[in-house]
Design an enzyme around this catalytic site. Structure first.
Site, PDB file in Angstrom:
ATOM      1  N   ARG A  18       8.591  -2.094  -8.793  1.00 18.76           N
ATOM      2  CA  ARG A  18       7.911  -2.696  -7.586  1.00 18.76           C
ATOM      3  C   ARG A  18       7.618  -4.242  -7.994  1.00 18.76           C
ATOM      4  O   ARG A  18       7.686  -5.119  -6.974  1.00 18.76           O
ATOM      5  CB  ARG A  18       6.479  -2.007  -7.502  1.00 18.76           C
ATOM      6  CG  ARG A  18       6.593  -0.915  -7.269  1.00 18.76           C
ATOM      7  CD  ARG A  18       5.210  -0.216  -6.889  1.00 18.76           C
ATOM      8  NE  ARG A  18       4.673   1.089  -7.324  1.00 18.76           N
ATOM      9  CZ  ARG A  18       3.608   1.627  -7.110  1.00 18.76           C
ATOM     10  NH1 ARG A  18       2.725   0.978  -6.267  1.00 18.76           N
ATOM     11  NH2 ARG A  18       3.484   2.977  -7.537  1.00 18.76           N
ATOM     12  N   GLU A  66       6.031   3.778  10.544  1.00 14.26           N
ATOM     13  CA  GLU A  66       7.306   3.681   9.737  1.00 14.26           C
ATOM     14  C   GLU A  66       8.419   3.706  10.772  1.00 14.26           C
ATOM     15  O   GLU A  66       9.258   2.843  10.825  1.00 14.26           O
ATOM     16  CB  GLU A  66       7.740   4.721   8.791  1.00 14.26           C
ATOM     17  CG  GLU A  66       6.767   4.615   7.731  1.00 14.26           C
ATOM     18  CD  GLU A  66       5.341   5.192   7.914  1.00 14.26           C
ATOM     19  OE1 GLU A  66       5.067   5.987   9.098  1.00 14.26           O
ATOM     20  OE2 GLU A  66       4.419   4.959   7.163  1.00 14.26           O
TER      21      GLU A  66
HETATM   22  C1  LIG Z   1       3.377   8.471   6.768  1.00 16.83           C
HETATM   23  C2  LIG Z   1       2.765   7.849   5.770  1.00 16.83           C
HETATM   24  N1  LIG Z   1       2.866   6.443   5.781  1.00 16.83           N
HETATM   25  C3  LIG Z   1       2.070   5.700   4.605  1.00 16.83           C
HETATM   26  C4  LIG Z   1       1.497   6.414   3.525  1.00 16.83           C
HETATM   27  C5  LIG Z   1       0.710   5.738   2.466  1.00 16.83           C
HETATM   28  N2  LIG Z   1      -0.690   5.638   2.791  1.00 16.83           N
HETATM   29  C6  LIG Z   1      -1.487   6.479   2.002  1.00 16.83           C
HETATM   30  S1  LIG Z   1      -3.082   6.286   2.391  1.00 16.83           S
HETATM   31  C7  LIG Z   1      -2.718   5.177   3.600  1.00 16.83           C
HETATM   32  C8  LIG Z   1      -3.793   4.430   4.344  1.00 16.83           C
HETATM   33  C9  LIG Z   1      -4.537   5.279   5.136  1.00 16.83           C
HETATM   34  O1  LIG Z   1      -5.633   4.640   5.728  1.00 16.83           O
HETATM   35  P1  LIG Z   1      -6.648   5.475   6.939  1.00 16.83           P
HETATM   36  O2  LIG Z   1      -6.115   6.291   7.529  1.00 16.83           O
HETATM   37  O3  LIG Z   1      -7.559   4.534   7.411  1.00 16.83           O
HETATM   38  O4  LIG Z   1      -7.693   6.291   5.750  1.00 16.83           O
HETATM   39  P2  LIG Z   1      -8.607   5.949   4.585  1.00 16.83           P
HETATM   40  O5  LIG Z   1      -7.657   5.805   3.216  1.00 16.83           O
HETATM   41  O6  LIG Z   1      -9.294   4.501   4.879  1.00 16.83           O
HETATM   42  O7  LIG Z   1      -9.550   7.069   4.496  1.00 16.83           O
HETATM   43  C10 LIG Z   1      -1.386   4.741   3.526  1.00 16.83           C
HETATM   44  C11 LIG Z   1      -0.677   3.661   4.267  1.00 16.83           C
HETATM   45  C12 LIG Z   1       1.163   7.783   3.926  1.00 16.83           C
HETATM   46  N3  LIG Z   1       0.754   8.558   2.900  1.00 16.83           N
HETATM   47  N4  LIG Z   1       2.022   8.418   4.642  1.00 16.83           N
END
Ligand SMILES: Cc1ncc(C[n+]2csc(CCOP(=O)(O)OP(=O)(O)O)c2C)c(N)n1
Lengths: 321, 278
Positions: A18, A66
């Protein structure tokens, strides 16, 4: 292309792919003014903060979306911008597979899709976060080139090569913290041209991604037992370097394909498909993640479970000789 | 569940669940955990498991149980904490979170023996699956409800809106979504990444919408859940609950960096002392 000092390589090796990605994108930003980065809510995860700060006008976060990320990327590419779209290998390319097929593949656009943490690098997060089928998905899309670099410097060089490449690329990144340095010095890297990493007459290990280190260690184990092993760094899964494969077919007795992927549709599958066209070629065995969902566990645990360690690979070769 | 449940008793359970989140996340060591996303959702999950939902840990597959789907699967620690406190999962099992060979992965993996209805973690999909489950209840003429916890960042996903439109069209009034609007997603504040009027969007696709200003206040969230549970609107329901990411641990509150990371000993002790003195 820039010269990367050994200290930087050591740092990259310590921190994993990364960091190489994040730092290389910043360099590409300076060297290629038409290049931009697109992501889907992954800025810190994919180490894109440096790029975002250096080039705020050339950085786009489409939100957690995505499919839109890929079509948006395609739109940029249609207009001559050179996008690098960065996502989790487990989610991209599988989720926007159709966008990758119709927008990037069919229109043969100059765009790079980068999948981070491929294979089972995300161990404890579980199967939703494992990318075991990403190569299979993309390999079936015409026009796509697939590169799975084997060490930190190769990740860097592959990203540079991608910036000048014609057609869509899927860049599959493996190799976390402790990513072995296989190329301490600058070397010739060309997309589609495999590297004979080690010469040997009996077994041929054909690997890609961060497993090259294990493959070479396995070759050394076998050497002590008097078994001569050739190691091929087949960093490009598509198109395959068939010149190199022809040499292997005529000179080696056993082929072991080695990949952090399903045995279906990945490097092993690609080699087997090509090999099917010839009679009298060596037997091939697959070192892979198997056709199964995985148990939960950290990366080292899963590698061991699947025999993707030096001793596991050596044992597999010995059993099949 | 038990009739003697009061707001105070749910609050006590919520406090225990917060401790479990910290314990499990700390037990995961360097593997880290999604602390912020779990802590914002505690009162929602506690209200569901201790009061609103009909379920029985002794019979996890009973037909008439209400279903809980954690679409924002990365917040699994709040779910697991509820499963521990209601008796689906033992404390010993709880400490295997993210361990080699454990069934408690960093995102829920379907496991009906322990009350885990579906595998989630790829954002957006849990909510769409919940729609299918709600429709199945209609087809089978079953009376239970489907409760689905969704993230506000998760609402960036197109599939959320595809499923929401389908839910309205299918008149899934047995489906109750709760958006945990903590205002922070992975890479930053939700308003910086995708600033949208969620209330207007959910209304536009035909859902009955309720805003809860204090989503970490048990009385408020409970009232909203009961209201939606008994609503006769004939539409699917969504509660948009304003919460605080990392709620209950000062240094995790409203923090982007505590979305997911390892918890060291010093921070663990600080978190425990804050929770004990709350
Ligand atoms: C389809 C998908 N894309 C990206 C991710 C990576 N990811 C995990 S948590 C997150 C953010 C989630 O934000 P939110 O829905 O606001 O939940 P919070 O963590 O604030 O409770 C991302 C982008 C994933 N798990 N699934």
């Amino acid at each position: 292309m820039r010269k990367v000092p050994i200290e930087r390589l050591q740092e990259w090796s310590k921190l994993g792919h990364r960091t190489v990605l994040g730092e290389t994108l910043v360099m590409l930003g300076a060297d290629y003014p038409e290049m931009v980065t697109v992501t889907a809510d992954l800025t810190p995860t994919a180490r894109l903060t440096g790029f975002k700060e250096a080039y705020p006008d050339r950085f786009y976060d489409v939100g957690i979306a995505e499919q839109n990320m890929i079509d948006f990327t395609a739109g940029l590419a249609v207009e001559g911008i050179r996008p690098f779209a960065v996502g989790l290998a487990a989610i991209v390319p599988m989720r926007p597979a159709e966008q990758m097929r119709v927008a990037l593949g069919y229109m043969n656009l100059n765009a790079t899709v980068v999948g981070i943490e491929a294979g089972v690098r995300f161990g404890p997060l579980g199967n939703t976060h494992y990318a075991m089928d990403d190569i299979a998905v993309v390999r079936a899309i015409p026009n796509f080139t697939i590169v799975s670099p084997s060490d930190p410097l190769q990740v860097h060089k592959a990203l540079y090569a991608a910036a000048e490449y014609d057609g869509p690329i899927y860049m599959r990144l493996t190799g976390g913290p402790g990513f072995p340095i296989m190329y301490p010095e600058d070397f010739d890297f060309q997309i589609g041209k495999a590297i004979e990493y080690r010469k040997g007459s009996e077994v041929a290990f054909i690997s890609n991604g961060a497993l090259l280190g294990e493959a070479v260690a396995a070759a050394e184990i076998l050497q002590t037992k008097g078994i001569s092993v050739r190691v091929i760094d087949m960093h490009t899964v598509k198109p395959l370097d068939t010149v190199m494969l022809d040499k292997v077919f005529s000179e080696n007795k056993l082929i072991v394909t080695i990949e952090e992927h399903s045995p279906i549709g990945g490097l092993g599958g690609a080699v087997a498909e090509y090999k099917a066209g010839f009679s009298g070629t060596p037997k091939q065995v697959f070192a892979s993640l198997g056709d199964k969902f995985q148990k939960l566990g950290d990366h080292a645990f899963l590698m061991k479970e699947n025999g993707l360690t030096a001793s596991g690979l050596a044992a597999l070769a010995e059993e099949n000789l | 569940m038990d009739k003697k449940i009061t707001i105070e008793s749910i609050e006590r359970e919520a406090a225990v669940m917060r401790r479990h989140v910290i314990e499990m996340g700390y037990a995961a060591g360097g593997r880290g955990a999604h602390f912020g996303p779990a802590l914002s959702s505690i009162e929602i999950v506690a209200s569901l498991f201790f009061k609103v939902m009909n379920h029985n840990p002794l019979e996890p597959t009973m037909t008439e149980r209400d279903r809980f789907i954690q679409s924002k699967g990365h917040a699994c620690l709040s779910y697991y904490a509820a499963l521990v406190e209601t008796g689906y999962i033992t404390k010993d099992q709880m400490y295997t979170f993210k361990g080699d060979g454990s069934f408690l992965s960093g995102h829920p993996s379907r496991n009906m023996r322990y009350g885990i209805e579906i595998s989630s973690g790829s954002l957006g999909n849990g909510f769409a699956i919940a729609g299918g489950m709600a429709k199945a209840a209609k087809i089978k003429k079953e009376k239970h409800k489907v409760y689905c916890l969704v993230g506000d960042g998760e609402c960036n996903e197109g599939i959320i809106w595809e499923a929401a439109m389908n839910g309205a069209k299918s008149k899934l009034d047995n489906l109750i979504a709760i958006v945990d609007r903590n205002g922070v997603q992975l890479a930053g504040k939700t308003k910086d990444i995708m600033d949208v009027d969620l209330e207007a969007l959910w209304k536009a696709v035909g859902w009955e919408v309720l805003i809860v200003k204090e989503g970490n206040d048990t009385a408020s969230i409970l009232k909203a859940l009961e209201k939606m549970k008994n609503s006769q609107s004939g539409k699917p329901h969504v509660i948009i609950a304003n919460t605080t990411k990392g709620k209950g641990v000062s240094f995790m509150e409203d923090s982007i960096s505590w979305h997911a990371r390892p918890l060291n000993k010093e921070d663990y002790e600080q978190a425990v002392s804050e929770l004990e003195n709350a």
